[in-house]
Design a protein around this motif. Structure first.
Motif, short mmCIF file in Angstrom:
data_model
loop_
_atom_site.label_atom_id
_atom_site.label_comp_id
_atom_site.label_asym_id
_atom_site.label_seq_id
_atom_site.Cartn_x
_atom_site.Cartn_y
_atom_site.Cartn_z
N SER A 236 0.86 -1.19 0.00
CA SER A 236 0.00 0.00 0.00
C SER A 236 0.90 1.24 0.00
N ALA A 237 0.33 2.35 -0.41
CA ALA A 237 1.10 3.59 -0.46
C ALA A 237 0.14 4.76 -0.27
N HIS A 238 0.65 5.83 0.29
CA HIS A 238 -0.16 7.04 0.38
C HIS A 238 0.74 8.27 0.37
N TYR A 239 0.13 9.36 -0.01
CA TYR A 239 0.84 10.64 -0.15
C TYR A 239 0.82 11.37 1.19
N GLU A 271 -6.78 14.08 -0.06
CA GLU A 271 -7.29 13.47 -1.28
C GLU A 271 -8.72 13.91 -1.59
N GLU A 272 -9.50 14.21 -0.53
CA GLU A 272 -10.88 14.60 -0.77
C GLU A 272 -11.02 16.08 -1.14
N ARG A 309 4.80 7.44 1.13
CA ARG A 309 5.12 6.37 2.07
C ARG A 309 4.60 5.03 1.53
N PHE A 310 5.48 4.02 1.62
CA PHE A 310 5.12 2.67 1.18
C PHE A 310 5.05 1.75 2.39
N ALA A 311 4.08 0.84 2.36
CA ALA A 311 3.91 -0.10 3.47
C ALA A 311 3.69 -1.50 2.93
#
Length: 420
Positions: A236-239, A271-272, A309-311
């Motif tokens: 998973s990844a997020h900004y 993101e929203e 970030r990567f998980a």
């Protein structure tokens, strides 16, 4: 998309060399420090108009030479094309003058005023040992990755990013001036607001495009990660949009780095938010952090501070991933980049694998090779052929490099017998 011929003169450790490539798999073999990577660098330099190994273009010119030439003949969208870049030294090194360069660019014989004219003509995807910094390195390494991907997928992104970076530099100069003055006048605040508006508008566009590119790439990378790990690992990844707490209101506070004296960065879910809402959020943060930014003489909020970030299985891959897991994750990310760009271009880019085998065990080497489409032109550098499956090498062209000289062989047999 494929490279037919590379011509270089006085480039890195090469005096003059002409190298032809086959449409599929090309293995560039030689000992370290002989010039294998320099061939790939020359192709990528023609592709992007800049080197991924240095910001000082004078370093690309062979020592003692006054100019260098890079020329790549290639096929893209079924048309023969040619990119020519000539680099010339400016300034006298013997007189200790700054070593600047003049760059002359031609596309299909037509002069181009800058590197923007090269965009989209010859597209390459590189995979090199330094790409491990995607996980092991700092936020700037991950920003560079998502920005490079966004530049390919979005027209005008690189130009906007360059404008934003120049605006940040100008705003930082203004903050330093205000710090030295020790006080703010109404005119100073008005001047700062002009830069705030520019940065907020551009910054919001950059962030939204990064998030869009990430959403396109990660589902593909998830599939590769699942295959590499035997369905044991979920990627998973997020900004990460950073907002720091514990801000000082004292203009005289020390110029701290990103971590010293600060609490852990907060992360705002953005993101929203649409682009206008995000720009307004940035403006609000500039106003809230004005004293702190002046104290530190730098812009502390915006896309130049963010991270990706990567998980793996919901655990941070940088902090908790093993070396093997991190290597697998980088493979998954690069393969997703490759597929995404191939789909976007509706033809495969040129894939360049620079000494990546040294970073991978046999299982990961095999997965990488199996995942590369035979219809995609691949240029791979290596010091040996161990680890390559015979099936993968079948039909490949060998290019042997020794001390800045490249010799093409149609058969791999001589090299394999030499290395036994």
């Amino acid at each position: 998309m494929l490279v037919k011929k590379l011509t270089i003169k006085n480039f890195r450790n090469y005096n003059e060399e002409v190298v032809s490539f086959c449409p599929e798999r090309n293995v560039i073999i030689g000992e370290n420090a002989q010039g294998k990577t320099n061939l790939l660098e020359a192709i990528e330099y023609a592709s992007r108009g800049r080197s991924y190994r240095t910001h000082q273009e004078a370093e690309l010119i062979l020592q003692g030479a006054s100019e260098a030439l890079v020329e790549v003949e290639f096929v893209a969208r079924n048309y023969d094309q040619k990119i020519t870049i000539c680099l010339r030294r400016k300034g006298d090194a013997a007189l200790n003058q700054p070593q600047k360069t003049e760059k002359l660019i031609k596309l299909n014989g037509v002069p181009k005023g800058n590197t923007r004219g090269l965009k989209g003509h010859l597209v390459t995807v590189g995979f090199k040992s330094q790409d491990m910094s995607l996980i092991r390195g700092g936020p700037s390494d991950r920003r560079d990755w998502i920005d490079e991907l966004s530049s390919t997928l979005s027209t005008g992104f690189r130009t906007l990013l360059n404008r934003y970076e120049k605006a940040v530099t100008q705003r930082n100069r203004l903050l330093k001036l205000f710090f030295e003055k020790g006080r703010l006048t109404g005119s100073d605040i008005d001047q700062l607001k002009v830069w705030d508006q520019q940065l907020a508008t551009m910054g919001a566009t950059i962030i939204k495009q990064r998030i869009k590119s990430l959403k396109q790439a990660i589902p593909i990378a998830e599939e590769y990660q699942e295959k590499i790990s035997g369905s044991r690992e979920k990627l998973s990844a997020h900004y990460h949009f950073h907002v720091r707490t514990n801000e000082s209101q004292d203009f005289g506070c020390s110029d701290l780095d990103d971590r010293s004296g600060y609490q852990q960065a907060d992360t705002i879910s953005i993101e929203e938010l649409d682009e206008l809402e995000l720009a307004n959020k940035l403006l609000q943060l500039y106003q809230q952090r004005r004293a702190d930014e002046i104290a530190r003489r730098q812009t502390l909020t915006g896309p130049h501070r963010d991270d990706v970030r990567f998980a793996l299985n919901d655990k941070d891959a940088t902090a908790f991933g093993s070396q093997g897991q991190q290597r697998s994750l980088v493979i998954a990310l690069k393969l997703s980049e490759l597929k995404l760009i191939s789909d976007f271009l509706e033809e495969p880019p040129v894939l360049m694998l620079d000494d990546v085998m040294a970073e991978l065990d046999l299982r990961r080497q095999g997965f990488l090779m199996e995942s590369v489409d035979r219809g995609m032109q691949t240029l791979i550098t290596t010091t040996h052929l161990d680890g390559f499956e015979k099936e993968w090498l079948a039909g490949a062209t060998l290019i042997s490099v020794v001390d800045g000289a490249a010799v093409r062989q149609e058969s791999l047999a001589p090299a394999m017998s030499t290395l036994q």
